[in-house]
Design an enzyme around this catalytic site. Structure first.
Site, mmCIF file in Angstrom:
data_model
loop_
_atom_site.group_PDB
_atom_site.id
_atom_site.type_symbol
_atom_site.label_atom_id
_atom_site.label_comp_id
_atom_site.label_asym_id
_atom_site.label_seq_id
_atom_site.Cartn_x
_atom_site.Cartn_y
_atom_site.Cartn_z
ATOM 1 N N CYS A 236 55.862 108.283 14.377
ATOM 2 C CA CYS A 236 56.853 109.078 15.104
ATOM 3 C C CYS A 236 57.680 109.964 14.189
ATOM 4 O O CYS A 236 58.432 110.804 14.664
ATOM 5 C CB CYS A 236 57.780 108.156 15.890
ATOM 6 S SG CYS A 236 58.753 107.070 14.824
ATOM 7 N N GLY A 237 57.601 109.745 12.904
ATOM 8 C CA GLY A 237 58.414 110.511 11.960
ATOM 9 C C GLY A 237 59.388 109.647 11.200
ATOM 10 O O GLY A 237 59.879 110.031 10.130
#
Length: 267
Positions: A236-237
């Site tokens: 997701c980062g």
């Protein structure tokens, strides 16, 4: 237990490699003992997945209390939010919840960013709901080291995961006590120790993220196949290069602002 007294942030690459070789031979419980003895400013970061709750249970069994950071994206399943409450009741940890900047509810987020930002620009979405709130948490809480539930068996970017990582550019230490465990080991521990878990696991979800990008896992699929299905995305980062994510977010934001200015010229 083996003594590893040198603080990890001061280690060069060869020293860190040596420590990881030693930690990889320890049990997760021993890794947790080492982490607690080594670091002030130790936190657990979790979205209350199976691995995260195993770590919470192990810490509780050691009589330890490590504060928990929960990034509430405002797009979690209700079952996840319920589990967060049940886990805190069970283990008594101090829970620090951080949400997207300037937003207290999902309606606030939509008002600020528009509908379905994740579908329009997943880079901006990931930064807004995960990366920025997490970095705000680290700064405000003066986090030095994080316990995470990531495992190599989750594959993707995690396949080569080490027990200890030092984040380039920030010095933030990430400790992954269950790095060598399989999902089956996690599941066996959950059931044997009656650890609270997400009700969605009983419906075929092995990895639970935001409601709009998570589906049950089919027979024969990898554990995280239900996350961002149909894409090449595996993270997701939150565990990607922070500076690259911030630069991409800033670039996309400037581009969007420029497009708005062109579409709406001042009279």
């Amino acid at each position: 237990m083996p003594s590893l007294a040198t603080p990890v942030p001061q280690l060069d690459g060869s020293q860190l490699e040596h420590i990881n070789e030693r930690l990889a031979r320890m049990s997760p419980e021993q890794v947790l003992e080492w982490a607690r003895a080594t670091f002030d400013g130790l936190f657990q970061e979790t979205a209350f997945g199976p691995s995260g709750n195993v770590i919470s249970d192990m810490l509780h069994a050691q009589g330890a209390s490590v504060p928990v950071i929960f990034v509430d994206t405002l797009h979690h399943f209700d079952e996840t939010l319920d589990l967060a409450r049940r886990s805190q009741d069970r283990y008594g940890f101090k829970l620090h919840t951080f949400r997207p900047d300037g937003c207290a509810t999902r309606a606030d987020f939509v008002a600020k960013h528009g509908d379905e930002l994740w579908a329009r620009d997943d880079v901006v979405y990931d930064y807004a709901v995960k990366v920025e709130p997490a970095r705000r948490a680290y700064e405000q809480l003066q986090v030095r080291a994080l316990l995470t539930g990531r495992r190599r068996s989750q594959k993707g970017d995690r396949a080569q995961l080490q027990v200890v990582e030092v984040e380039s550019g920030t010095g933030l230490v990430k400790i992954n006590p269950l790095a060598t465990w399989s999902f089956q080991q996690v599941w066996t521990y959950l059931r044997a120790n009656e650890v609270p878990y997400n009700a969605l696991l009983d419906q075929g979800y092995k990895s639970v993220g935001d409601y709009h990008s998570t589906r049950p896992v089919k027979d024969g699929e990898d554990e995280r196949a239900g996350r961002w299905a149909g894409t090449n995305k595996t993270e997701c980062g939150l565990h990607k290069d922070y500076f690259a994510m911030r630069a991409a977010f800033n670039a996309r934001t400037k581009e969007r602002e420029a497009n708005v200015a062109v579409a709406s010229p001042v009279a």
